[in-house]
Design an enzyme around this catalytic site. Sequence first.
Site, PDB file in Angstrom:
ATOM      1  N   LEU A  26       0.863  -1.177   0.000  1.00  0.00           N
ATOM      2  CA  LEU A  26       0.000   0.000   0.000  1.00  0.00           C
ATOM      3  C   LEU A  26       0.896   1.221   0.000  1.00  0.00           C
ATOM      4  CD1 LEU A  26      -2.484  -1.143   2.808  1.00  0.00           C
ATOM      5  CD2 LEU A  26      -2.392  -1.840   0.392  1.00  0.00           C
ATOM      6  N   GLY A  27       0.862   2.003  -1.077  1.00  0.00           N
ATOM      7  CA  GLY A  27       1.715   3.177  -1.203  1.00  0.00           C
ATOM      8  C   GLY A  27       2.965   2.852  -1.973  1.00  0.00           C
ATOM      9  N   CYS A  28       3.265   3.694  -2.956  1.00  0.00           N
ATOM     10  CA  CYS A  28       4.493   3.488  -3.735  1.00  0.00           C
ATOM     11  C   CYS A  28       5.121   4.844  -4.043  1.00  0.00           C
ATOM     12  CB  CYS A  28       4.170   2.721  -5.026  1.00  0.00           C
ATOM     13  SG  CYS A  28       5.656   2.049  -5.802  1.00  0.00           S
ATOM     14  N   GLU A  43      10.135  -1.839  11.889  1.00  0.00           N
ATOM     15  CA  GLU A  43      11.492  -1.298  12.086  1.00  0.00           C
ATOM     16  C   GLU A  43      11.693   0.048  11.381  1.00  0.00           C
ATOM     17  OE1 GLU A  43      14.463  -2.579  13.917  1.00  0.00           O
ATOM     18  OE2 GLU A  43      14.564  -0.441  13.544  1.00  0.00           O
ATOM     19  N   ASP A  77       6.542  14.192  14.282  1.00  0.00           N
ATOM     20  CA  ASP A  77       7.161  12.946  13.821  1.00  0.00           C
ATOM     21  C   ASP A  77       8.093  12.383  14.906  1.00  0.00           C
ATOM     22  OD1 ASP A  77       7.957  11.138  11.379  1.00  0.00           O
ATOM     23  OD2 ASP A  77       9.849  11.841  12.230  1.00  0.00           O
ATOM     24  N   LYS A 132       7.840   8.908  17.257  1.00  0.00           N
ATOM     25  CA  LYS A 132       8.946   7.957  17.409  1.00  0.00           C
ATOM     26  C   LYS A 132       9.319   7.792  18.889  1.00  0.00           C
ATOM     27  CE  LYS A 132      10.746   8.945  12.789  1.00  0.00           C
ATOM     28  NZ  LYS A 132      11.521   9.903  11.988  1.00  0.00           N
ATOM     29  N   GLY A 139      14.800   8.845   4.006  1.00  0.00           N
ATOM     30  CA  GLY A 139      15.136   8.639   2.586  1.00  0.00           C
ATOM     31  C   GLY A 139      14.602   7.298   2.107  1.00  0.00           C
TER      32      GLY A 139
HETATM   33  N1  LIG Z   1      10.347   9.205   3.459  1.00  0.00           N
HETATM   34  C1  LIG Z   1      11.061   8.762   4.485  1.00  0.00           C
HETATM   35  O1  LIG Z   1      12.263   9.075   4.621  1.00  0.00           O
HETATM   36  C2  LIG Z   1      10.442   7.895   5.518  1.00  0.00           C
HETATM   37  C3  LIG Z   1       9.083   7.645   5.539  1.00  0.00           C
HETATM   38  N2  LIG Z   1       8.556   6.850   6.515  1.00  0.00           N
HETATM   39  C4  LIG Z   1       7.122   6.568   6.512  1.00  0.00           C
HETATM   40  O2  LIG Z   1       6.834   5.777   5.362  1.00  0.00           O
HETATM   41  C5  LIG Z   1       5.507   6.048   4.917  1.00  0.00           C
HETATM   42  C6  LIG Z   1       5.536   6.474   3.471  1.00  0.00           C
HETATM   43  O3  LIG Z   1       6.334   7.626   3.345  1.00  0.00           O
HETATM   44  P1  LIG Z   1       6.772   8.182   1.904  1.00  0.00           P
HETATM   45  O4  LIG Z   1       7.110   7.075   1.011  1.00  0.00           O
HETATM   46  O5  LIG Z   1       7.803   9.217   2.198  1.00  0.00           O
HETATM   47  O6  LIG Z   1       5.413   8.885   1.437  1.00  0.00           O
HETATM   48  P2  LIG Z   1       4.996   9.354  -0.041  1.00  0.00           P
HETATM   49  O7  LIG Z   1       4.089  10.509   0.166  1.00  0.00           O
HETATM   50  O8  LIG Z   1       6.191   9.526  -0.902  1.00  0.00           O
HETATM   51  O9  LIG Z   1       4.170   8.104  -0.597  1.00  0.00           O
HETATM   52  C7  LIG Z   1       2.866   7.804  -0.161  1.00  0.00           C
HETATM   53  C8  LIG Z   1       2.239   6.822  -1.112  1.00  0.00           C
HETATM   54  O10 LIG Z   1       0.947   6.485  -0.623  1.00  0.00           O
HETATM   55  C9  LIG Z   1       0.022   6.533  -1.706  1.00  0.00           C
HETATM   56  N3  LIG Z   1      -1.301   6.844  -1.174  1.00  0.00           N
HETATM   57  C10 LIG Z   1      -1.692   7.943  -0.486  1.00  0.00           C
HETATM   58  N4  LIG Z   1      -2.994   7.877  -0.190  1.00  0.00           N
HETATM   59  C11 LIG Z   1      -3.442   6.700  -0.678  1.00  0.00           C
HETATM   60  C12 LIG Z   1      -4.703   6.058  -0.701  1.00  0.00           C
HETATM   61  N5  LIG Z   1      -5.771   6.604  -0.107  1.00  0.00           N
HETATM   62  N6  LIG Z   1      -4.812   4.858  -1.300  1.00  0.00           N
HETATM   63  C13 LIG Z   1      -3.740   4.287  -1.889  1.00  0.00           C
HETATM   64  N7  LIG Z   1      -2.495   4.844  -1.911  1.00  0.00           N
HETATM   65  C14 LIG Z   1      -2.361   6.046  -1.301  1.00  0.00           C
HETATM   66  C15 LIG Z   1       0.536   7.617  -2.622  1.00  0.00           C
HETATM   67  O11 LIG Z   1      -0.004   7.436  -3.925  1.00  0.00           O
HETATM   68  C16 LIG Z   1       2.036   7.342  -2.534  1.00  0.00           C
HETATM   69  O12 LIG Z   1       2.371   6.337  -3.451  1.00  0.00           O
HETATM   70  C17 LIG Z   1       4.965   7.102   5.892  1.00  0.00           C
HETATM   71  O13 LIG Z   1       4.292   6.455   6.967  1.00  0.00           O
HETATM   72  C18 LIG Z   1       6.228   7.771   6.423  1.00  0.00           C
HETATM   73  O14 LIG Z   1       6.044   8.371   7.683  1.00  0.00           O
HETATM   74  C19 LIG Z   1       9.316   6.252   7.480  1.00  0.00           C
HETATM   75  C20 LIG Z   1      10.662   6.454   7.512  1.00  0.00           C
HETATM   76  C21 LIG Z   1      11.330   7.323   6.556  1.00  0.00           C
HETATM   77  N1  LIG Z   2      10.242  12.637   7.927  1.00  0.00           N
HETATM   78  C1  LIG Z   2      11.010  11.675   8.638  1.00  0.00           C
HETATM   79  C2  LIG Z   2      11.240  10.473   7.790  1.00  0.00           C
HETATM   80  C3  LIG Z   2      11.735   9.333   8.559  1.00  0.00           C
HETATM   81  O1  LIG Z   2      11.155   8.862   9.524  1.00  0.00           O
HETATM   82  C4  LIG Z   2      12.360  12.276   9.023  1.00  0.00           C
HETATM   83  O2  LIG Z   2      12.666  13.367   8.537  1.00  0.00           O
HETATM   84  O3  LIG Z   2      13.051  11.675   9.835  1.00  0.00           O
HETATM   85 NA    NA Z   3      14.806   1.640  12.146  1.00  0.00          NA
END
Ligand SMILES: NC(=O)C1=CN([C@@H]2O[C@H](COP(=O)(O)OP(=O)(O)OC[C@H]3O[C@@H](n4cnc5c(N)ncnc54)[C@H](O)[C@@H]3O)[C@@H](O)[C@H]2O)C=CC1
Ligand SMILES: N[C@@H](CC=O)C(=O)O
Ligand code: NA
Length: 444
Positions: free
Chosen positions: A22-24, A140, A212, A216, A318
Site C-alpha cells: 500500500l503506497g508506492c 522497524e 514525527d 517515534k 530517505g
Molecule cells: N520518506 C522517508 O524518509 C520515511 C518515511 N517513513 C514513513 O513511510 C511512509 C511512506 O512515506 P513516503 O514514502 O515518504 O510517502 P509518499 O508521500 O512519498 O508516498 C505515499 C504513497 O501512498 C500513496 N497513497 C496515499 N494515499 C493513498 C490512498 N488513499 N490509497 C492508496 N495509496 C495512497 C501515494 O499514492 C504514494 O504512493 C509514511 O508512513 C512515512 O512516515 C518512514 C521512515 C522514513
Molecule cells: N520525515 C522523517 C522520515 C523518517 O522517519 C524524518 O525526517 O526523519
Molecule cells: Na529503524
Amino acid sequence: MSPVSPKSLSPADRAPIRVAMLGCGTVGSEVARLLTEQAGELAARAGAPVELVGIAVRRPDKHPELPAELLTDDAAALVARDDVDVVVELVGGIDPVRSWLLTALNAGKSVVTANKALLAEYSAELFEASDASGADLYFEAAVAGAIPLLRPLRESLAGDRITRVMGIVNGTTNYILSAMDATGAGYAETLDEASRLGYAEADPTADVDGYDAASKAAILASLAFHSRVTAKDVHREGIADVTASDLAAARTLGRTVKLLAICERVTADDGTESVSARVHPVMIPRSHQLAGVGGAFNAVYVEADAAGELMFYGQGAGGAPTASAVLGDLVAVARNQVLGGRGPRESAHAALPVRPMGQTPTRYHVSLDVADRAGVLAQVAQAFAAHGVSIAAVRQRDANDTASLVVVTHLAPDAALQSTVDEIAKLDVVHDVVSVMRVEGEDA
Ligand SMILES: NC(=O)C1=CN([C@@H]2O[C@H](COP(=O)(O)OP(=O)(O)OC[C@H]3O[C@@H](n4cnc5c(N)ncnc54)[C@H](O)[C@@H]3O)[C@@H](O)[C@H]2O)C=CC1
Ligand SMILES: N[C@@H](CC=O)C(=O)O
Ligand code: NA
C-alpha cells in the site's frame, strides 16, 4: 509417488509469500525496486519467493514504471484479497490506513509498516488484532529509518532493564539544523531541500513541529520500558522557534542545537517508577557525539543496566535506507510463515505511568540582554533562587550600556525553570530574553 516433505523443497520451489504493498512513493518505490532486483537472494533468505501481487496508490495513472496489472487505487479491496499473505503499508497517516491494517491483521495477514504516526496512537489496538489472529506486526522502518533499533529493543535487549533512550530521530529537522549551524542557511530553503530529497513527511509541519519525533519517542518509550506510551504522552516542541540567535548563542558557548527525543525510566525517592518522554531542541557541547551527527542521519543512545551504553547510528530517512528496514521486516515475516514461527508481540507488562514534563528535571541555558549597571546580576540570580533553581555558570559581556548575560543552570524541575524565565522576562533590567534552551551534556 511419495509426498514431498515441505522441508525438502528449495526456496524457489516453495509457494510464494504474496505481498500487497500500500503506497508506492519515496519508500514504496524503493521497496518495489529491491523486491525485483534482489528477488533471488530474498527467496533464499526468506525460504520462499517473496512476490508482489498488488500495489495500491492514489493515482495509478501516474506510475507508468510499474506493471499496470499490479496497480489499483482501491487499497481496501487489495488488502481483502484471498491471494494476499502479507500487507506492507507505506502510505502514512492514521485514516484510512488504520482500518486497512486492522482488516489485514484480523484476517491473519501479517503487516509490515513504516507508519510511526499510526503506531504512536494505535499500536495497542493493532497488537491486539495481531495477537488474536496470530499475524505478525513489524515496524522497524517507523523509527530511525535504516537503523536497526526497534529489533534490538524488542529482542536483543529483552533481557535487560533499559533506563534511557536519547537521540536524534528526525532526519528533516537534523538536516535543517545542521545547515543552519554550518552555513547560516535559511530555514525555508533548507526545508524545501529536505522535502526534495524525500526526507520530509507529506506534510512537513509533522517534522518541524516535532510531531514525527514525538511519535517515534512514544514508540521507543513503549518498547524500551514495556509500557504503553502514546504520542499524547510525549512533551513536544519543534524547531520552528529555533533562531539564528539561538545557534549563535550556542556557538559562543562551544555548543550546537539538536532536536532530541529523550525517554527515561525514573525511580522516585519512594521507589515508585514512571517514564518520561519528550522532544525538544537541546543545546549540546560540540564535543558530544550527537553534535557530529549531520544531515538526515539519526543517532540514538540506549542505556541499560547490564549492557551499559549503546549507540545506534545511520540514515534515518530517505527512500532506499527506509526500504532496507522494510525488507528486513518482510524477510522476518516470510521466515516465520515458512518455518511456522511468530514475531515478537506487544510487551506492556510494566504499565508504568507517564511523568508530566513539569516534574522532569532539565537544565536551562538562558541568554539575556540586560542593563549594564550594579545590582542587575543580583536581581536575575534572585529570580532563579526564588524558584529553587541553582545556577551552574554565569557569563557576562558588556557592550555600551547593555550587557549580555548567559546563565546555565543545574538540574531543576522543568516547571520551575519555566516560571523562572517568565519572571526574569518581566524584570525592568532585562531588555531582551535572547535565547532559552534546555542543555544536555557536560562541556569538555
Ligand atoms: N520518506 C522517508 O524518509 C520515511 C518515511 N517513513 C514513513 O513511510 C511512509 C511512506 O512515506 P513516503 O514514502 O515518504 O510517502 P509518499 O508521500 O512519498 O508516498 C505515499 C504513497 O501512498 C500513496 N497513497 C496515499 N494515499 C493513498 C490512498 N488513499 N490509497 C492508496 N495509496 C495512497 C501515494 O499514492 C504514494 O504512493 C509514511 O508512513 C512515512 O512516515 C518512514 C521512515 C522514513
Ligand atoms: N520525515 C522523517 C522520515 C523518517 O522517519 C524524518 O525526517 O526523519
Ligand atoms: Na529503524
